[in-house]
Scaffold this active site. Structure first.
Site, PDB file in Angstrom:
ATOM      1  N   ASP A  63       3.446  -5.646  -1.034  1.00  0.00           N
ATOM      2  CA  ASP A  63       4.549  -4.503  -1.378  1.00  0.00           C
ATOM      3  C   ASP A  63       5.045  -3.455  -1.268  1.00  0.00           C
ATOM      4  O   ASP A  63       4.872  -3.728  -0.078  1.00  0.00           O
ATOM      5  CB  ASP A  63       3.369  -3.733  -3.130  1.00  0.00           C
ATOM      6  CG  ASP A  63       4.433  -2.695  -3.741  1.00  0.00           C
ATOM      7  OD1 ASP A  63       5.452  -3.540  -4.167  1.00  0.00           O
ATOM      8  OD2 ASP A  63       3.932  -2.497  -4.236  1.00  0.00           O
ATOM      9  N   HIS A  64       6.580  -4.145  -1.171  1.00  0.00           N
ATOM     10  CA  HIS A  64       7.272  -3.387  -0.788  1.00  0.00           C
ATOM     11  C   HIS A  64       6.977  -3.653   1.200  1.00  0.00           C
ATOM     12  O   HIS A  64       6.938  -2.169   1.660  1.00  0.00           O
ATOM     13  CB  HIS A  64       7.034  -1.608  -0.341  1.00  0.00           C
ATOM     14  CG  HIS A  64       8.135  -1.054  -2.297  1.00  0.00           C
ATOM     15  ND1 HIS A  64       9.314  -1.940  -2.696  1.00  0.00           N
ATOM     16  CD2 HIS A  64       7.271  -1.208  -3.575  1.00  0.00           C
ATOM     17  CE1 HIS A  64       9.368  -1.642  -3.999  1.00  0.00           C
ATOM     18  NE2 HIS A  64       8.138  -1.159  -4.041  1.00  0.00           N
ATOM     19  N   ILE A 117       3.093  -2.230 -11.797  1.00  0.00           N
ATOM     20  CA  ILE A 117       2.286  -0.993 -12.147  1.00  0.00           C
ATOM     21  C   ILE A 117       1.100  -0.546 -11.504  1.00  0.00           C
ATOM     22  O   ILE A 117       0.067  -1.153 -11.520  1.00  0.00           O
ATOM     23  CB  ILE A 117       1.386  -0.898 -14.136  1.00  0.00           C
ATOM     24  CG1 ILE A 117       2.658  -2.463 -14.550  1.00  0.00           C
ATOM     25  CG2 ILE A 117       0.802  -0.275 -14.419  1.00  0.00           C
ATOM     26  CD1 ILE A 117       2.286  -3.386 -16.219  1.00  0.00           C
TER      27      ILE A 117
HETATM   28  O1  G3H Z   1       6.005   1.214  -5.031  1.00  0.00           O
HETATM   29  C1  G3H Z   1       4.725   1.485  -4.714  1.00  0.00           C
HETATM   30  C2  G3H Z   1       3.848   1.429  -5.176  1.00  0.00           C
HETATM   31  O2  G3H Z   1       3.391   2.367  -6.410  1.00  0.00           O
HETATM   32  C3  G3H Z   1       2.538   1.771  -3.989  1.00  0.00           C
HETATM   33  O3  G3H Z   1       2.865   3.553  -3.579  1.00  0.00           O
HETATM   34  O4  G3H Z   1       2.780   3.734  -0.869  1.00  0.00           O
HETATM   35  O5  G3H Z   1       1.515   5.364  -2.847  1.00  0.00           O
HETATM   36  O6  G3H Z   1       0.817   2.837  -2.182  1.00  0.00           O
HETATM   37  P1  G3H Z   1       1.590   3.724  -2.133  1.00  0.00           P
HETATM   38  P1  13P Z   2       4.841   2.572 -10.951  1.00  0.00           P
HETATM   39  O1  13P Z   2       5.280   3.543  -9.622  1.00  0.00           O
HETATM   40  O2  13P Z   2       6.052   3.051 -11.971  1.00  0.00           O
HETATM   41  O3  13P Z   2       3.894   1.951 -11.075  1.00  0.00           O
HETATM   42  O4  13P Z   2       5.491   1.583 -10.116  1.00  0.00           O
HETATM   43  C1  13P Z   2       4.986   0.671  -9.527  1.00  0.00           C
HETATM   44  C2  13P Z   2       5.307  -0.604  -8.163  1.00  0.00           C
HETATM   45  O5  13P Z   2       6.554  -0.079  -8.257  1.00  0.00           O
HETATM   46  C3  13P Z   2       4.385  -0.925  -7.491  1.00  0.00           C
HETATM   47  O6  13P Z   2       5.964  -1.429  -5.410  1.00  0.00           O
HETATM   48 ZN    ZN Z   3       7.922  -1.062  -6.352  1.00  0.00          ZN
END
Ligand code: G3H
Ligand code: 13P
Ligand code: ZN
Length: 327
Positions: free
Chosen positions: A88-89, A273
């Site tokens: 993710d990201h 989510i």
């Molecule tokens: O978009 C981000 C996700 O909610 C992950 O969050 O960087 O706190 O793991 P984190």
């Molecule tokens: P929320 O913070 O709305 O759950 O989004 C999560 C997200 O986009 C993780 O990449």
């Molecule tokens: Zn995100």
């Protein structure tokens, strides 16, 4: 066998008018809660790992916990649970490469904060490496408001995706899915109270998502899977529970679930989510300690927390994503 890319999942989701849930994982209880929900609902799943999760728990732990979940599904339910393991990201080529080399089947390269040309250049580099290794790539165009991983993106920086950019971006990069900005944002505080109206119960109601942008993007990219980040709905009963057991989360507000369900019926194939699972876990632990202040064994509060995550994920699979019974 059951650790797969999202290609087949997205094709079926696009044609079937539903979306796959992408849930962030950080530890064993979260992985167990999510995968047990998916098993019971027979739902395909994306488990995603942020840069922060990877530094909190280490890649090897998370990868092996996910493998254990797949094995457990096979052994305890006789069920081949399809799981896509996704970064993710991802914020650099090196991070994406490391996740690809470490067994992930999907990565996100997020250069949405850079210029269009820079976003194209780095995304293409990641796509070339990923595709050579059988891995798929999610990219992003447009900037979400809120917190993206450790980077603060202020509300003023929020910019919706420009539909006129998407075709050129997808063609030039070869990415497999595209995250767009249509008004969702990360975290539990997606909008200020001033940006919202109030319903008859006095709860904050956020401005509606920009379905006009989603429709325009879909027209320009027929058959192409669209991703929505920042899609927690911040259920008010969880916020109230946290606040009534000593927490302080005034004015936390998310995206109404009905709007996300509508997006899932369109070209949105992946909905992220995370915050709602955090709320469920925290509410459960706060409630546990309020009722049992003498407890100190982590199993006593992590077990109900795991059940709270499972219940939340089941709710999302059925009511938001519509992907129950699709695995
Ligand atoms: O978009 C981000 C996700 O909610 C992950 O969050 O960087 O706190 O793991 P984190
Ligand atoms: P929320 O913070 O709305 O759950 O989004 C999560 C997200 O986009 C993780 O990449
Ligand atoms: Zn995100």
């Amino acid at each position: 066998m059951a650790i797969v890319t999202s290609t087949e999942m997205f094709k079926k989701a696009y044609d079937g008018g539903y979306a796959i849930g992408a849930f962030n994982v950080n530890n064993m209880e979260i992985i167990q809660g999510i995968t047990e929900a998916a098993m019971e609902e027979r739902a395909p799943l994306i488990l995603q790992v942020s840069k922060g999760a990877r530094s909190y728990a280490k890649h090897v732990y998370l990868m092996n916990l996910i493998k254990a979940a797949v094995e457990d599904a096979e052994q305890s339910a006789g069920f081949d649970l399809p799981i896509c393991v996704h970064l993710d990201h991802g914020d650099s080529y090196e991070l994406c490469k490391s996740c690809i080399d470490g067994g992930f089947t999907s990565v996100m390269i997020d250069k949405s904060g850079e210029s269009f040309e820079e976003n194209v250049r780095i995304t293409k580099e990641v796509v070339d490496y990923a595709h050579a290794h059988g891995v798929v790539v999610e990219a992003e165009l447009g900037t979400l408001a809120g917190v993206e991983d450790e980077v603060n993106v202020s509300a003023e920086d929020s910019s919706y995706t420009r539909p006129e950019d998407v075709q050129e971006f997808v063609e030039r990069t070869g990415c497999d899915s595209l995250a767009i900005a249509i008004g969702t944002s990360h975290g539990a505080y997606k909008f200020t109270a001033a940006q919202c109206t109030r319903n008859e119960k006095g709860e904050l109601v956020p401005p509606p998502l920009r379905f006009d942008i989603l429709e325009e993007v879909s027209k320009r990219l027929p058959g192409f899977p669209i991703v929505l980040h920042g899609s927690s709905s911040v259920p008010q009963e969880f916020v109230k529970k946290i606040n009534s057991f000593g927490g302080k989360m005034p004015d936390a507000v998310g995206i109404p679930e009905s709007q996300l369900r509508d997006a899932a019926k369109m070209s949105v194939c992946k909905i992220n989510i995370d915050s709602d699972l955090r709320l469920a876990m925290t509410a459960s632990i706060r409630e546990h300690f309020a009722e049992h202040p003498d407890h100190f064994d982590p199993r006593q509060y992590l077990k109900p927390a795991r059940i709270a995550i499972k219940d939340m994920v089941k709710h999302k699979l059925v009511n938001v994503l519509g992907c129950n019974g699709k695995a």
